[in-house]
Design a protein around this motif. Structure first.
Motif, PDB file in Angstrom:
ATOM      1  N   GLY A 143      35.671 -48.902  14.637  1.00  0.00           N
ATOM      2  CA  GLY A 143      34.564 -48.090  14.142  1.00  0.00           C
ATOM      3  C   GLY A 143      33.289 -48.317  14.921  1.00  0.00           C
ATOM      4  N   LYS A 144      33.057 -49.567  15.351  1.00  0.00           N
ATOM      5  CA  LYS A 144      31.857 -49.874  16.126  1.00  0.00           C
ATOM      6  C   LYS A 144      31.881 -49.177  17.491  1.00  0.00           C
ATOM      7  CE  LYS A 144      31.174 -54.440  14.005  1.00  0.00           C
ATOM      8  NZ  LYS A 144      31.131 -55.906  14.265  1.00  0.00           N
ATOM      9  N   VAL A 145      33.051 -49.212  18.132  1.00  0.00           N
ATOM     10  CA  VAL A 145      33.167 -48.570  19.448  1.00  0.00           C
ATOM     11  C   VAL A 145      33.007 -47.064  19.323  1.00  0.00           C
ATOM     12  CG1 VAL A 145      34.710 -48.128  21.396  1.00  0.00           C
ATOM     13  CG2 VAL A 145      34.594 -50.410  20.392  1.00  0.00           C
ATOM     14  N   ILE A 146      33.626 -46.484  18.312  1.00  0.00           N
ATOM     15  CA  ILE A 146      33.498 -45.036  18.093  1.00  0.00           C
ATOM     16  C   ILE A 146      32.040 -44.669  17.849  1.00  0.00           C
ATOM     17  CG2 ILE A 146      34.096 -43.143  16.533  1.00  0.00           C
ATOM     18  CD1 ILE A 146      36.811 -44.518  16.119  1.00  0.00           C
ATOM     19  N   ALA A 147      31.335 -45.501  17.084  1.00  0.00           N
ATOM     20  CA  ALA A 147      29.910 -45.240  16.799  1.00  0.00           C
ATOM     21  C   ALA A 147      29.085 -45.289  18.076  1.00  0.00           C
ATOM     22  CB  ALA A 147      29.394 -46.246  15.778  1.00  0.00           C
ATOM     23  N   ILE A 148      29.375 -46.240  18.955  1.00  0.00           N
ATOM     24  CA  ILE A 148      28.655 -46.326  20.226  1.00  0.00           C
ATOM     25  C   ILE A 148      28.903 -45.079  21.059  1.00  0.00           C
ATOM     26  CG2 ILE A 148      28.602 -47.524  22.454  1.00  0.00           C
ATOM     27  CD1 ILE A 148      28.967 -50.133  20.942  1.00  0.00           C
ATOM     28  N   ILE A 149      30.161 -44.664  21.135  1.00  0.00           N
ATOM     29  CA  ILE A 149      30.496 -43.473  21.919  1.00  0.00           C
ATOM     30  C   ILE A 149      29.755 -42.247  21.388  1.00  0.00           C
ATOM     31  CG2 ILE A 149      32.369 -41.866  22.486  1.00  0.00           C
ATOM     32  CD1 ILE A 149      34.235 -44.318  22.582  1.00  0.00           C
ATOM     33  N   LYS A 150      29.714 -42.092  20.070  1.00  0.00           N
ATOM     34  CA  LYS A 150      29.018 -40.953  19.477  1.00  0.00           C
ATOM     35  C   LYS A 150      27.520 -41.009  19.770  1.00  0.00           C
ATOM     36  CE  LYS A 150      32.235 -40.009  15.686  1.00  0.00           C
ATOM     37  NZ  LYS A 150      32.432 -39.968  14.204  1.00  0.00           N
ATOM     38  N   ASP A 151      26.946 -42.203  19.682  1.00  0.00           N
ATOM     39  CA  ASP A 151      25.513 -42.346  19.940  1.00  0.00           C
ATOM     40  C   ASP A 151      25.188 -42.040  21.401  1.00  0.00           C
ATOM     41  OD1 ASP A 151      22.918 -43.286  18.669  1.00  0.00           O
ATOM     42  OD2 ASP A 151      22.992 -44.569  20.440  1.00  0.00           O
ATOM     43  N   VAL A 152      26.014 -42.557  22.318  1.00  0.00           N
ATOM     44  CA  VAL A 152      25.795 -42.273  23.736  1.00  0.00           C
ATOM     45  C   VAL A 152      25.951 -40.782  24.006  1.00  0.00           C
ATOM     46  CG1 VAL A 152      26.668 -42.671  26.078  1.00  0.00           C
ATOM     47  CG2 VAL A 152      26.466 -44.584  24.482  1.00  0.00           C
ATOM     48  N   ASN A 153      26.930 -40.150  23.364  1.00  0.00           N
ATOM     49  CA  ASN A 153      27.122 -38.703  23.536  1.00  0.00           C
ATOM     50  C   ASN A 153      25.848 -37.924  23.217  1.00  0.00           C
ATOM     51  OD1 ASN A 153      29.776 -38.757  24.423  1.00  0.00           O
ATOM     52  ND2 ASN A 153      30.657 -38.499  22.383  1.00  0.00           N
ATOM     53  N   GLU A 154      25.161 -38.340  22.166  1.00  0.00           N
ATOM     54  CA  GLU A 154      23.938 -37.643  21.777  1.00  0.00           C
ATOM     55  C   GLU A 154      22.835 -37.811  22.820  1.00  0.00           C
ATOM     56  OE1 GLU A 154      22.793 -39.019  17.948  1.00  0.00           O
ATOM     57  OE2 GLU A 154      24.537 -38.179  16.908  1.00  0.00           O
ATOM     58  N   ARG A 155      22.843 -38.929  23.533  1.00  0.00           N
ATOM     59  CA  ARG A 155      21.770 -39.220  24.490  1.00  0.00           C
ATOM     60  C   ARG A 155      22.043 -38.681  25.894  1.00  0.00           C
ATOM     61  NH1 ARG A 155      19.877 -45.305  24.219  1.00  0.00           N
ATOM     62  NH2 ARG A 155      18.254 -44.351  25.514  1.00  0.00           N
ATOM     63  N   ILE A 156      23.294 -38.330  26.189  1.00  0.00           N
ATOM     64  CA  ILE A 156      23.613 -37.903  27.559  1.00  0.00           C
ATOM     65  C   ILE A 156      23.998 -36.426  27.622  1.00  0.00           C
ATOM     66  CG2 ILE A 156      24.356 -40.220  28.222  1.00  0.00           C
ATOM     67  CD1 ILE A 156      27.259 -39.227  28.018  1.00  0.00           C
ATOM     68  N   GLN A 157      23.750 -35.686  26.544  1.00  0.00           N
ATOM     69  CA  GLN A 157      24.090 -34.255  26.578  1.00  0.00           C
ATOM     70  C   GLN A 157      23.500 -33.584  27.817  1.00  0.00           C
ATOM     71  OE1 GLN A 157      22.963 -32.397  22.879  1.00  0.00           O
ATOM     72  NE2 GLN A 157      24.255 -33.719  21.662  1.00  0.00           N
ATOM     73  N   PRO A 158      24.257 -32.636  28.433  1.00  0.00           N
ATOM     74  CA  PRO A 158      25.498 -32.012  27.963  1.00  0.00           C
ATOM     75  C   PRO A 158      26.757 -32.797  28.286  1.00  0.00           C
ATOM     76  CG  PRO A 158      24.861 -31.023  30.030  1.00  0.00           C
ATOM     77  CD  PRO A 158      23.776 -32.017  29.690  1.00  0.00           C
ATOM     78  N   HIS A 159      26.642 -33.985  28.873  1.00  0.00           N
ATOM     79  CA  HIS A 159      27.823 -34.792  29.157  1.00  0.00           C
ATOM     80  C   HIS A 159      28.389 -35.391  27.877  1.00  0.00           C
ATOM     81  CE1 HIS A 159      27.248 -34.469  33.473  1.00  0.00           C
ATOM     82  NE2 HIS A 159      25.992 -34.852  33.329  1.00  0.00           N
TER      83      HIS A 159
END
Length: 362
Positions: A143-159
C-alpha cells in the motif's frame, strides 16, 4: 437494458440475456476474476513495451553483478532513458514513463549518477528517488508503494510512472528480517511485488548481487529465477558486458557492453571536485572473433550479437532482420538495417554465403 428494450426481443434473445446474467453471477461466486479464451483481447497478444525487447509494463527484470560491476550505474542510465523517452543502447523506446527509484543503499551516489547522466540543458526528467528503507516482507509495504506511485503520478503529469527500481533486493528482504537464501522469504517478497504490479501496471527492476560463484547467478535462493521475466548478469573488468541469462520470450545472450566514465559535477565546500562514475555514452570495443577489435555503436553491437548468438549455422537475411526488429532495431526506417549490415560487413565482422549470414571468425 430498459423495459422498452426487452419488449422488442423474442424469447431466444431473452434466453441469451438470462444465460449471460447467470454466467456473470457464477463468475462473481467464483471469488476470482477470470476470462474465457474467446474473450481474450489484444492484451494477450501484445506486450506493453517501455523499452522494446527488455522492459515491459507488468513484468520484472533482475540486474545482478558482483560489487564494482557498475550494475547501479547501468540502472541509472536505463532510468534516464525511460524517463526521457530515449532509445537505450540498441533498445527502442516505446513510451516515456515516470520512474521511482527506491535507493536502499548509497542514495547520494544514486542522486549524483542521475544528475551526471542527464544533459544540463534539458528539463529534468520525471524521476523520483525514495531514500527510505523498504520492507518487502511486510504486505503493508504494498500500500505504501502504491501510494508513492499515485502521488508521483500527480506531480509528473502528463507522465505516469511505468518503472520502479529496487536497489538492492537483498536490503528489501533483510529489512523485514528475511533471509535471501530462503525460497520462502523470497516468495513472500515476489508475491508483494506481484501485488504492486497488478495494482499499478508498472515494471519492477530489482538490482542484486552475484554470489562467490558468479556462474550461479544472483546471490541467495534460486527461486528468483522463476519469478523474474528477464535476468541480466553483468561481468567484466574494464569493459563490462550485460548478458541475458534467463528470459521468457527473448533470446538469451549478450545484451550490451559498456565502460565507465568519471564526471565532475562541481566542487564541494573545500573547493575539491565532486566526481561520480557513470556509464559512458562512447561506443566500446567488441571483439570480432579474431585477434583484432573494432569500435561499434550500441545498435551495431546489438545487430552483431544477434548473428553471433546464432552460431555456426548463421541466419538468413529475413531471420536476421526479424530478430533485429524484435530487439527494437529498424522500426523507424527499413534502411537502418541495411546500414547496420553494411557497416558490419565493411568492418569484416560478418559475411554471406549460400543465402545465410554468419559471423566472420576467420
Amino acid at each position: 437494458m430498459s423495459i422498452a428494450d426487452v419488449d422488442g426481443l423474442d424469447n431466444a434473445a431473452l434466453d441469451r440475456i438470462a444465460l449471460r446474467r447467470d454466467q456473470q453471477h457464477e463468475r462473481n461466486r467464483a471469488g476470482f476474476r477470470y476470462e474465457l479464451m474467446s474473450e481474450f483481447g489484444l492484451h494477450a497478444l501484445r506486450k506493453n513495451w517501455i523499452l522494446k525487447g527488455i522492459i515491459a509494463k507488468g513484468e520484472t527484470t533482475a540486474w545482478v553483478g558482483k560489487p564494482g560491476s557498475l550494475k547501479s550505474a547501468l540502472m541509472a542510465d536505463l532510468c534516464l532513458a525511460v524517463a526521457g523517452g530515449k532509445d537505450w543502447r540498441g533498445n527502442r523506446s516505446k513510451a516515456a514513463c515516470g520512474v521511482v527509484y527506491f535507493a536502499l543503499e548509497r542514495v547520494d551516489l544514486v542522486r549524483r549518477r542521475l544528475r551526471a547522466g542527464w544533459p544540463p540543458a534539458e528539463s529534468d526528467p520525471p524521476v523520483a528517488v525514495v531514500p527510505e528503507t523498504m520492507n518487502l516482507m511486510d504486505v503493508r509495504t504494498v500500500g505504501k508503494v502504491i501510494a508513492i506511485i499515485k502521488d508521483v503520478n500527480e506531480r509528473i503529469q502528463p507522465h505516469q510512472v511505468g518503472l520502479i527500481v529496487i536497489d538492492t533486493f537483498a536490503k528489501a528482504i533483510a529489512a523485514g528480517g528475511g533471509d535471501e537464501n530462503s525460497a520462502k522469504d523470497q516468495g513472500v517478497c515476489f508475491a508483494n511485488l506481484a501485488r504492486i504490479k497488478n495494482a499499478t501496471g508498472v515494471h519492477v527492476a530489482i538490482v542484486g548481487h552475484t554470489g562467490k560463484d558468479e556462474a550461479r547467478g544472483m546471490r541467495g535462493s534460486n527461486a528468483s529465477y522463476g519469478d523474474v521475466d528477464v535476468m541480466v548478469e553483468i561481468s567484466g573488468e574494464q569493459v563490462k558486458t550485460a548478458t541475458v541469462t534467463k528470459a521468457n520470450d527473448r533470446p538469451e545472450g549478450p545484451l550490451l557492453s559498456f565502460r565507465s566514465e568519471t564526471i565532475e559535477l562541481g566542487v564541494d565546500e573545500d573547493g575539491d571536485p565532486v566526481t561520480v562514475n557513470i556509464v559512458s555514452q562512447e561506443a566500446v570495443e567488441t571483439g570480432s572473433g579474431g585477434s583484432n577489435s573494432v569500435r561499434l555503436t550500441p545498435n551495431q553491437q546489438t545487430f552483431y550479437r544477434i548473428l553471433y548468438d546464432a552460431g555456426d549455422q548463421g541466419l538468413t537475411l529475413e531471420q536476421w532482420n526479424e530478430q533485429a526488429r524484435q530487439a527494437g532495431l529498424g522500426e523507424r526506417r527499413r534502411a537502418d538495417l541495411l546500414d547496420l549490415r553494411k557497416a558490419l560487413r565493411d568492418k569484416q565482422l560478418v559475411r554471406e554465403s549460400g543465402g545465410r549470414w554468419r559471423v566472420d571468425h576467420a
